[in-house]
Design a protein around this motif. Structure first.
Motif, PDB file in Angstrom:
ATOM      1  N   UNK A 176       1.576   1.163   5.669  1.00  0.00           N
ATOM      2  CA  UNK A 176       1.533   1.204   4.545  1.00  0.00           C
ATOM      3  C   UNK A 176       2.053   2.546   3.720  1.00  0.00           C
ATOM      4  N   UNK A 177       2.825   2.304   2.541  1.00  0.00           N
ATOM      5  CA  UNK A 177       2.822   3.303   1.675  1.00  0.00           C
ATOM      6  C   UNK A 177       2.624   3.005   0.187  1.00  0.00           C
ATOM      7  N   UNK A 178       2.063   3.588  -0.653  1.00  0.00           N
ATOM      8  CA  UNK A 178       1.819   3.081  -2.015  1.00  0.00           C
ATOM      9  C   UNK A 178       2.725   4.140  -2.621  1.00  0.00           C
ATOM     10  N   UNK A 179       2.552   3.466  -4.055  1.00  0.00           N
ATOM     11  CA  UNK A 179       3.798   4.133  -4.951  1.00  0.00           C
ATOM     12  C   UNK A 179       3.087   5.488  -5.179  1.00  0.00           C
ATOM     13  N   UNK A 180       1.701   6.083  -5.246  1.00  0.00           N
ATOM     14  CA  UNK A 180       1.206   7.320  -5.306  1.00  0.00           C
ATOM     15  C   UNK A 180       1.600   8.182  -4.042  1.00  0.00           C
ATOM     16  N   UNK A 181       1.440   7.639  -2.833  1.00  0.00           N
ATOM     17  CA  UNK A 181       1.947   8.300  -1.739  1.00  0.00           C
ATOM     18  C   UNK A 181       3.384   8.484  -1.672  1.00  0.00           C
ATOM     19  N   UNK A 182       4.211   7.624  -2.164  1.00  0.00           N
ATOM     20  CA  UNK A 182       5.617   7.838  -2.322  1.00  0.00           C
ATOM     21  C   UNK A 182       5.757   9.240  -3.033  1.00  0.00           C
ATOM     22  N   UNK A 183       5.243   9.169  -4.085  1.00  0.00           N
ATOM     23  CA  UNK A 183       5.568  10.207  -5.128  1.00  0.00           C
ATOM     24  C   UNK A 183       5.058  11.605  -4.423  1.00  0.00           C
ATOM     25  N   UNK A 184       3.989  11.596  -3.919  1.00  0.00           N
ATOM     26  CA  UNK A 184       3.259  12.749  -3.237  1.00  0.00           C
ATOM     27  C   UNK A 184       4.062  12.981  -1.912  1.00  0.00           C
ATOM     28  N   UNK A 185       4.963  12.448  -1.612  1.00  0.00           N
ATOM     29  CA  UNK A 185       5.851  12.577  -0.255  1.00  0.00           C
ATOM     30  C   UNK A 185       4.976  12.437   0.882  1.00  0.00           C
ATOM     31  N   UNK A 186       4.049  11.617   0.840  1.00  0.00           N
ATOM     32  CA  UNK A 186       2.940  11.478   1.963  1.00  0.00           C
ATOM     33  C   UNK A 186       3.815  10.433   2.650  1.00  0.00           C
ATOM     34  N   UNK A 187       3.523  10.729   4.136  1.00  0.00           N
ATOM     35  CA  UNK A 187       4.053   9.686   5.205  1.00  0.00           C
ATOM     36  C   UNK A 187       3.438   8.470   5.270  1.00  0.00           C
ATOM     37  N   UNK A 188       4.341   7.301   5.670  1.00  0.00           N
ATOM     38  CA  UNK A 188       3.465   6.098   5.843  1.00  0.00           C
ATOM     39  C   UNK A 188       2.206   6.306   6.488  1.00  0.00           C
ATOM     40  N   UNK A 189       1.253   5.478   6.149  1.00  0.00           N
ATOM     41  CA  UNK A 189      -0.041   5.431   6.882  1.00  0.00           C
ATOM     42  C   UNK A 189      -0.106   4.273   7.647  1.00  0.00           C
ATOM     43  N   UNK A 190      -0.429   4.563   8.833  1.00  0.00           N
ATOM     44  CA  UNK A 190      -0.653   3.395  10.028  1.00  0.00           C
ATOM     45  C   UNK A 190      -1.870   2.685   9.603  1.00  0.00           C
ATOM     46  N   UNK A 191      -1.694   1.548   9.502  1.00  0.00           N
ATOM     47  CA  UNK A 191      -3.035   0.519   9.276  1.00  0.00           C
ATOM     48  C   UNK A 191      -3.152  -0.145  10.544  1.00  0.00           C
ATOM     49  N   UNK A 192      -2.257  -0.394  11.594  1.00  0.00           N
ATOM     50  CA  UNK A 192      -2.810  -0.985  12.636  1.00  0.00           C
ATOM     51  C   UNK A 192      -1.743  -0.659  13.933  1.00  0.00           C
ATOM     52  N   UNK A 193      -2.229  -0.725  14.879  1.00  0.00           N
ATOM     53  CA  UNK A 193      -1.602  -0.611  16.111  1.00  0.00           C
ATOM     54  C   UNK A 193      -1.894  -1.806  17.182  1.00  0.00           C
ATOM     55  N   UNK A 194      -1.045  -2.723  17.461  1.00  0.00           N
ATOM     56  CA  UNK A 194      -1.535  -3.995  18.178  1.00  0.00           C
ATOM     57  C   UNK A 194      -0.374  -4.361  19.078  1.00  0.00           C
ATOM     58  N   UNK A 195      -0.220  -5.403  19.833  1.00  0.00           N
ATOM     59  CA  UNK A 195       0.385  -5.729  20.957  1.00  0.00           C
ATOM     60  C   UNK A 195       0.417  -7.354  21.233  1.00  0.00           C
TER      61      UNK A 195
END
Lengths: 428, 428
Positions: free
Chosen positions: A310-329
């Motif tokens: 997930x990235x939010x508009x704020x995260x993109x403004x702050x140049x934060x990397x995408x945040x992993x919400x889940x790792x599954x299989x």
């Protein structure tokens, strides 16, 4: 196992860390600068234009390339396994280091970043299954803590018909839907924008050769009717869903958009990542005979690592990397894709080349493995904290969901699926 | 009211008792002796070949005829109301007594009995609604005697996605499906041929102009997005349905086949048979604003008499006439067709020309008005007696179901829909 692990490609980007090494070779449909959509093969950060290189193919492989004409892969899917394998074998030669095709690079190769991807086939019918058993249990627990799975779940590969007209490729904006919802504690619904917008992490399955109405595809033949795989985000309006879905199932809560990744990863590319179907827990019933096949039990499951970011508009403004919400299989599928095909056609239902199946949400059993916010937030009760200091219970406008998939196995080149992205935009 | 009641046609059979008088003029797609399918208009016992007569049309009417090229009516549906009305006006001239077209009869007219009818459009998506309120109550009573309708029923036009690939035209045999069923008193399912095969009497609705994904069709504009109507038999495997349908709705119990009548009866032909929406019983809620339009309330309902008939193999051997199982009416729809269009698109779901809606089963409240055997037999408890001395709880191999529809109004020519037939054949 046909993976040419050690072979390198003259396309340099295919030899480093990429979703698309020489061992993958997924097909898709692309255009450049508004040109007519045409078929291509992903290789590293580039796309091979199949028709620009058509004189490099003959026999079955040539037949396969010809079937991709017109910017839709339906006729290619319909050809089945033989021509698809022949095309793959020839592509492995053409794109390997030392191939003469290298001298024609400027004519046959495009930078993927310059291309627009399209839905790769005309989708006749779309069926969404519900075979991620951990998801079914996680969701069932929210409603029936003592009895999360319904009595039919371990006998019937549960599925329902979805909306084909709103399937779009990665990158298409997701307009927040409006609809009826029942506010908590009320008996009369209100109308307005969805307030509980969610994603669902799914595997997409492209159908190859179909069957005539009235015929069934036997479980032993089912694998031959699958053309390939993609990622699928089954966007869901949970508040609309809760009010509308009885007694006939989800409808407007899902039909506003479904996003797929544009590359069709073939069964051949996935062959090294097949596994035995995970053993059913003690006490689980045997599949009925029309769903049971020894080969399928031995190698019908797929070991594909699936990721939600997930990235939010704020995260993109702050140049934060995408945040992993889940790792599954995808091993969390209770039924194999062959079982889905056999079940879908056992009543004589006609499948056609270009039909698309969704697997259902592929969650794992634990925190960090949940394929939807509904599960992560326990139905909107617990907030998810983000690196930007924001919190989420459901998606807000500007949020972008990114699905990724990757196959890893010792001794084999790792392959990926490309991305399935979508950004939520405000309701009209 | 544009019905030219008193005008007679030079096609003699159009002037007697027929479903297809000059006032109807439904469109369809036909072929003769294996020719390519092409567009035609039903008139009496004949079919006007639109393309054989194309030089008789100009302007908007010519545009309409040209849009029917290729043996599928999608492009014609997409044109919308203007060209459709222009075509109708010109056909009324061409087929009226005294028209010069009479001299070209041999070139432009075919005996319908010599023709093969086809599904008239490429069906992109098929949605089955559930808006026959008497059916919903009759079926609900079998499961919940005290509370037959679910809380959402009078707010939400309930519907679900159906299977488009198995929609077939009248006369196609109905292969008895196989599937999983749960025998009474058991906890484990068995697999085999359906033992509770049923029909459902529905109205079919053809979508004309569509909408872009993310847009909605306002209730006031919805009627302009409807191209026409047909009959629809939503064949149902009740035993498969009972076991599979929780939690996501009917799937294989419906997807083995859906039969439609081949003629598209236009909104213009039905105009004299529009009525005010039947008053909601006291205490029923008002529709939410996106479903509410004064014109639609005043004239959005359809007064179409609907009939179900049965013949068995034995009855046909004994030359017994078809036995009427039910006589009902489309006024039992709780929602208008405009409300269905507005609801379906309110979330931004894209509708496309050639989409098909089913109304849901249109039963009346009384014996003799039930649109399915499930209702007639109270879930298989009461046998239906036939003139041959046979009895039925559900359909047996060799049974043929015939749906018919007719509109009657004092001072207007009566029009019909043609037939929607299907004969049950044994499971594979």
């Amino acid at each position: 196992m046909t993976q040419p692990t050690l072979t390198r490609s003259w396309v340099a980007s295919a030899n480093g860390h990429t979703d698309f090494p020489l061992q993958n070779l997924p097909l898709g449909v692309f255009s450049i600068n508004g040109s007519a959509p045409r078929a291509g093969v992903a290789i590293g950060d580039s796309i091979l234009d199949l028709h620009a290189a058509i004189d490099e193919f003959d026999g079955e492989a040539r037949r396969a390339v010809e079937a991709t004409a017109g910017g839709q892969l339906n006729a290619f899917f319909e050809l089945g396994r033989g021509p698809r394998v022949a095309l793959r074998e020839r592509l492995l030669e053409l794109l390997a280091e030392g191939s003469k095709l290298h001298t024609r690079e400027a004519q046959v190769l495009h930078r993927a970043a310059d291309c627009q991807m399209h839905v790769p086939a005309r989708i006749n019918d779309y069926t969404d299954f519900y075979v991620g058993i951990e998801h079914a249990q996680n969701v069932g627990k929210l409603f029936r803590p003592d009895n999360p799975l319904l009595p039919n779940y371990k006998y019937v590969p549960i599925g329902y018909h979805g909306r084909a007209s709103t399937i779009r490729t990665s990158g298409t904006d997701v307009r927040r839907p409006k609809g009826q919802t029942l506010p908590a504690g009320q008996t009369e619904p209100t109308f307005g924008p969805c307030a509980r917008l969610d994603y669902e992490l799914e595997l997409g399955i492209w159908i190859g050769q179909g069957n005539e109405m009235g015929d069934s595809i036997a479980i032993g033949d089912a694998a031959d009717h699958i053309a390939g795989f993609c990622l699928l985000n089954d966007w869901s309006a949970r508040d609309i869903q809760a009010w509308e879905y009885q007694p006939l199932g989800p409808f407007l809560s899902k039909s506003f958009i479904t996003t797929i990744s544009p590359w069709v990863v073939t069964a051949e590319a996935l062959e090294p990542f097949r596994k035995a179907q995970p053993a059913r827990p003690e006490g689980d019933p045997q599949p009925l005979s029309y769903l049971l096949d020894k080969r399928d039990q031995a190698a019908g499951a797929l070991d594909i690592e699936l990721e939600v970011l997930l990235t939010t508009a704020t995260m993109r403004e702050q140049n934060l990397p995408a945040h992993r919400l889940a790792l599954s299989n995808s091993l969390h599928m209770y039924w194999t894709v062959a079982q889905l095909v056999a079940h879908h056609s056992v009543n004589g239902c006609q499948l056609q080349a270009g039909d698309l199946f969704g697997s259902g949400t592929l969650s794992g059993p634990q925190t960090g493995q949940f394929g939807s916010l509904l599960e992560m937030t326990e139905g909107g009760k617990i907030a998810v904290e983000l690196p930007s200091g924001e919190v989420r219970k459901f998606l807000e406008d500007g949020d972008e969901i990114i699905l990724r998939a990757r196959c890893n196995r010792e001794g084999f080149a790792s392959i990926g699926f490309g991305e399935c992205r979508g950004t939520v935009i405000a309701a009209r």
